[in-house]
Design an enzyme around this catalytic site. Structure first.
Site, PDB file in Angstrom:
ATOM      1  CG  ASP A 115      40.515  50.247  28.693  1.00  0.00           C
ATOM      2  OD1 ASP A 115      41.275  51.055  29.219  1.00  0.00           O
ATOM      3  OD2 ASP A 115      40.485  50.063  27.461  1.00  0.00           O
ATOM      4  CG  ASP A 171      45.932  38.745  25.922  1.00  0.00           C
ATOM      5  OD1 ASP A 171      44.950  39.264  26.495  1.00  0.00           O
ATOM      6  OD2 ASP A 171      45.982  38.584  24.687  1.00  0.00           O
ATOM      7  NE  ARG A 177      45.612  34.941  27.692  1.00  0.00           N
ATOM      8  CZ  ARG A 177      44.698  35.888  27.509  1.00  0.00           C
ATOM      9  NH1 ARG A 177      44.365  36.688  28.496  1.00  0.00           N
ATOM     10  NH2 ARG A 177      44.119  36.042  26.336  1.00  0.00           N
TER      11      ARG A 177
HETATM   12  P1  IMP Z   1      36.555  47.767  28.160  1.00  0.00           P
HETATM   13  O1  IMP Z   1      35.326  47.188  27.508  1.00  0.00           O
HETATM   14  O2  IMP Z   1      37.174  48.863  27.322  1.00  0.00           O
HETATM   15  O3  IMP Z   1      36.353  48.189  29.594  1.00  0.00           O
HETATM   16  O4  IMP Z   1      37.663  46.670  28.092  1.00  0.00           O
HETATM   17  C1  IMP Z   1      37.746  45.652  28.937  1.00  0.00           C
HETATM   18  C2  IMP Z   1      38.546  44.521  28.339  1.00  0.00           C
HETATM   19  O5  IMP Z   1      39.582  44.968  27.430  1.00  0.00           O
HETATM   20  C3  IMP Z   1      39.246  43.833  29.466  1.00  0.00           C
HETATM   21  O6  IMP Z   1      38.443  42.815  30.017  1.00  0.00           O
HETATM   22  C4  IMP Z   1      40.500  43.315  28.811  1.00  0.00           C
HETATM   23  O7  IMP Z   1      40.226  42.071  28.212  1.00  0.00           O
HETATM   24  C5  IMP Z   1      40.794  44.317  27.709  1.00  0.00           C
HETATM   25  N1  IMP Z   1      41.797  45.312  28.177  1.00  0.00           N
HETATM   26  C6  IMP Z   1      41.580  46.611  28.474  1.00  0.00           C
HETATM   27  N2  IMP Z   1      42.703  47.216  28.867  1.00  0.00           N
HETATM   28  C7  IMP Z   1      43.666  46.263  28.841  1.00  0.00           C
HETATM   29  C8  IMP Z   1      45.069  46.265  29.176  1.00  0.00           C
HETATM   30  O8  IMP Z   1      45.691  47.270  29.573  1.00  0.00           O
HETATM   31  N3  IMP Z   1      45.722  45.088  29.018  1.00  0.00           N
HETATM   32  C9  IMP Z   1      45.107  43.939  28.604  1.00  0.00           C
HETATM   33  N4  IMP Z   1      43.793  43.899  28.299  1.00  0.00           N
HETATM   34  C10 IMP Z   1      43.079  45.050  28.415  1.00  0.00           C
END
Ligand code: IMP
Ligand code: MG
Length: 191
Positions: A115, A171, A177
């Site tokens: 993300d 989730d 999940r």
């Molecule tokens: P980042 O550090 O912002 O890239 O976030 C990564 C983590 O956030 C992922 O491994 C997920 O656990 C959580 N995450 C990000 N987007 C989503 C989503 O749309 N649904 C569920 N979990 C998400």
């Protein structure tokens, strides 16, 4: 005797709960996992791979990927706290206590979704410090529009729009999940 079309919760025979909108049906996920498994195993020329699954979100993806890899594998797990829900700083990354040594290994981090990129960037840094022979990342879902830090992801299952998604291990507040598909929360909830 089981009925021909069992209404097992989460099996896909039931309509999505709570107004969820299916974005990626189970069959498309399976195709993506097949392709990732083929690409990944082709890259290592028969050498053993150590998968590091990022729990809890990557649990189901990693389990499916692992079973499709026609090469020798070892498995480690780790936990990473989310940045969501008001957390301004990440929690500690924790490799499971009995994880195999990653030094000198061909390591593939397996995560559910990238993300902002912060979690994966941090995981890569911390694993790199353990001096693996190589380090690559395999992620099922990518939300490229939300990237805040640059991060290398060698294998991506598919890009998805900027919606909060659940199912297939992902989730929202611990729910959904077990759904066999990837679905978006209704009306932009969760983002
Ligand atoms: P980042 O550090 O912002 O890239 O976030 C990564 C983590 O956030 C992922 O491994 C997920 O656990 C959580 N995450 C990000 N987007 C989503 C989503 O749309 N649904 C569920 N979990 C998400
Ligand atoms: Mg995660």
């Amino acid at each position: 005797m089981r009925p021909a079309s069992p209404a097992i919760p989460g099996s896909g025979h039931l309509p999505p709960p709570d107004g969820l909108e299916i974005l990626v049906p189970a069959a498309r996920i399976a195709d993506a996992v097949d392709r990732l498994a083929a690409d990944l195993s082709g890259r290592y020329g028969g050498r053993e791979i150590t998968l590091v699954a990022v729990l809890d979100g990557a649990l189901i993806f990693a389990a499916d990927l692992l079973r499709r890899l026609p090469v020798r594998t070892r498995l480690a797990t780790m936990r990473a706290s989310s940045y969501r829900d008001g957390a301004t700083r990440p929690g500690p990354l924790r490799l499971s206590p009995d994880a195999p040594d990653l030094a000198g290994r061909h390591v593939v981090v397996v995560d559910d979704i990238v993300d902002s990129g912060r979690t994966l960037a941090r995981i890569r840094r911390e694993i790199q410090a353990l001096e693996p022979a190589s380090l690559r990342a395999c992620v099922l879902l990518d939300k490229p529009d939300r990237r805040e830090v640059p991060v290398t992801v060698e294998w991506v299952g598919m890009a998805i729009p900027d919606r909060f998604v659940v199912g297939y291990g992902l989730d929202h507040d611990g729910r959904y999940r077990s759904l066999p598909y990837i679905a978006a929360l209704p009306g932009g909830q969760g983002s």
